[in-house]
Design a protein around this motif. Structure first.
Motif, short mmCIF file in Angstrom:
data_model
loop_
_atom_site.label_atom_id
_atom_site.label_comp_id
_atom_site.label_asym_id
_atom_site.label_seq_id
_atom_site.Cartn_x
_atom_site.Cartn_y
_atom_site.Cartn_z
N ASP A 204 6.39 107.96 -23.11
CA ASP A 204 7.08 107.30 -21.79
C ASP A 204 7.34 105.89 -22.09
OD1 ASP A 204 7.27 109.51 -20.60
OD2 ASP A 204 5.53 109.32 -19.23
N GLU A 205 6.60 105.27 -23.06
CA GLU A 205 6.47 103.75 -23.18
C GLU A 205 7.49 103.06 -24.37
OE1 GLU A 205 3.07 102.02 -22.31
OE2 GLU A 205 2.99 102.87 -20.35
N ARG A 206 7.10 103.65 -25.53
CA ARG A 206 7.70 103.06 -26.62
C ARG A 206 7.69 103.77 -27.98
NH1 ARG A 206 2.93 100.66 -25.89
NH2 ARG A 206 1.51 100.67 -27.61
N ASN A 207 8.31 103.56 -28.87
CA ASN A 207 8.49 103.92 -30.32
C ASN A 207 7.87 102.93 -31.27
OD1 ASN A 207 8.88 105.46 -32.46
ND2 ASN A 207 10.97 105.14 -32.55
N THR A 208 6.76 103.06 -31.74
CA THR A 208 6.06 101.92 -32.62
C THR A 208 6.04 102.87 -34.12
OG1 THR A 208 4.19 102.46 -31.70
CG2 THR A 208 5.13 100.55 -30.67
N GLN A 209 5.38 101.99 -34.90
CA GLN A 209 5.34 102.45 -36.25
C GLN A 209 4.18 103.67 -36.14
OE1 GLN A 209 2.61 101.86 -38.85
NE2 GLN A 209 1.23 101.07 -37.26
N GLU A 210 3.22 103.71 -35.08
CA GLU A 210 2.14 104.64 -35.33
C GLU A 210 2.59 106.12 -34.32
OE1 GLU A 210 1.24 101.79 -31.51
OE2 GLU A 210 1.86 101.36 -33.67
N PHE A 211 3.95 105.88 -33.93
CA PHE A 211 4.39 107.23 -33.13
C PHE A 211 4.37 108.38 -34.21
CE2 PHE A 211 7.53 110.16 -31.45
CZ PHE A 211 6.96 110.11 -30.16
N ARG A 212 4.35 108.34 -35.29
CA ARG A 212 4.53 109.51 -36.23
C ARG A 212 3.11 109.91 -36.21
NH1 ARG A 212 7.11 109.16 -42.16
NH2 ARG A 212 8.94 109.64 -40.65
N ASN A 213 1.82 109.16 -36.22
CA ASN A 213 0.82 109.64 -36.13
C ASN A 213 0.31 110.20 -34.87
OD1 ASN A 213 0.89 107.21 -38.36
ND2 ASN A 213 -0.89 108.32 -38.74
N TYR A 214 0.73 109.84 -33.82
CA TYR A 214 0.80 110.58 -32.45
C TYR A 214 1.23 111.69 -32.45
CZ TYR A 214 -1.19 106.24 -30.20
OH TYR A 214 -1.87 105.01 -29.67
N CYS A 215 2.44 111.87 -33.13
CA CYS A 215 3.01 113.43 -33.16
C CYS A 215 2.33 114.15 -33.95
CB CYS A 215 4.46 113.15 -33.75
SG CYS A 215 5.71 112.34 -32.69
N ARG A 216 1.66 113.90 -34.85
CA ARG A 216 0.66 114.64 -35.64
C ARG A 216 -0.56 115.16 -34.90
NH1 ARG A 216 2.02 111.07 -41.00
NH2 ARG A 216 3.99 111.99 -41.76
N LEU A 217 -0.95 114.07 -34.33
CA LEU A 217 -2.15 114.36 -33.30
C LEU A 217 -1.68 115.35 -32.10
CD1 LEU A 217 -5.11 113.65 -32.22
CD2 LEU A 217 -4.24 111.77 -31.33
N ALA A 218 -0.58 115.26 -31.88
CA ALA A 218 -0.22 116.09 -30.82
C ALA A 218 -0.25 117.61 -31.19
CB ALA A 218 1.17 115.94 -30.21
N ARG A 219 -0.06 117.67 -32.60
CA ARG A 219 -0.40 119.24 -33.06
C ARG A 219 -1.44 119.82 -32.92
NH1 ARG A 219 1.95 118.28 -39.32
NH2 ARG A 219 4.22 117.91 -38.68
N ILE A 220 -2.70 118.77 -32.96
CA ILE A 220 -4.01 119.17 -32.62
C ILE A 220 -4.21 119.24 -31.00
CG2 ILE A 220 -6.39 118.71 -32.81
CD1 ILE A 220 -4.89 119.16 -35.62
N VAL A 221 -3.66 118.58 -30.38
CA VAL A 221 -3.81 118.57 -28.80
C VAL A 221 -2.79 119.46 -28.15
CG1 VAL A 221 -3.95 116.71 -26.86
CG2 VAL A 221 -4.64 116.11 -29.07
N ALA A 222 -2.14 120.16 -28.74
CA ALA A 222 -0.94 120.86 -28.29
C ALA A 222 -1.33 122.06 -27.10
CB ALA A 222 -0.28 121.71 -29.53
N THR A 223 -1.86 121.64 -26.09
CA THR A 223 -2.02 122.43 -24.96
C THR A 223 -0.99 122.95 -24.26
OG1 THR A 223 -2.42 120.73 -23.34
CG2 THR A 223 -4.44 121.15 -24.79
#
Length: 166
Positions: free
Chosen positions: A109-128
């Protein structure tokens, strides 16, 4: 969450960074900068960071607190990217997963920063189902940036599902 003054400390660190970027920087400004960066992290942060880096779940709480607070100062994005990467390798409780769902949605909701890719990869684990449904809702958001980031995160989750179930 702890009572650490994340935003105040981040603000102090950013002010010190701007001051040290004067030309030429005075030694007292450099010292102020280093002290402000050190103070931007709560006591024990380094130990928890190292634990998590080595797969020790005792570092999880501090990592989630940092991601929830989302402080913004010199090199904090790199720390967030690393924490997101490290969190993929430890077992998370249901409560921790729910907290990370909120972190991920806030980033969408807030921003696309350089770490966004890592958040996307974390979402794979948190994919509820809750996270996936919330991301799908954002696909119809009026804000194109929300739609785009939700699409990227859903794509990352889906890529993980495809690789697990060829």
């Amino acid at each position: 969450m702890s009572k650490f003054a994340w935003s105040e400390r981040a603000k102090d660190a950013e002010e010190a960074r701007r001051a040290v970027n004067t030309s030429p920087p005075a030694p007292e400004l450099v010292e102020r900068f280093y002290n402000a960066i050190k103070a931007a992290y709560p006591p024990g942060f380094g130990e928890h960071y190292d634990r998590l880096k080595n797969g020790d779940a005792r570092g999880v709480e501090m990592a989630i607190e940092f991601l929830e607070a989302d402080p913004w100062f010199f090199r904090s994005g790199y720390i967030k990217a690393n924490l997101a990467r490290f969190l993929k390798h430890v077992t998370l409780s249901n409560q921790q997963v729910r907290r990370l769902e909120k972190v991920l949605l806030k980033i969408v909701d807030e921003r696309n920063t350089q770490e966004f890719r890592n958040y996307c990869r974390l979402a794979r684990i948190v994919a509820t189902p809750t996270l996936i449904e919330a991301l799908k809702k954002r696909l119809t958001d009026d804000n194109i940036h929300h739609r785009l980031r939700a699409t990227w995160m859903l794509f990352a989750i889906e890529q993980d599902n495809i690789s697990r179930n060829p």
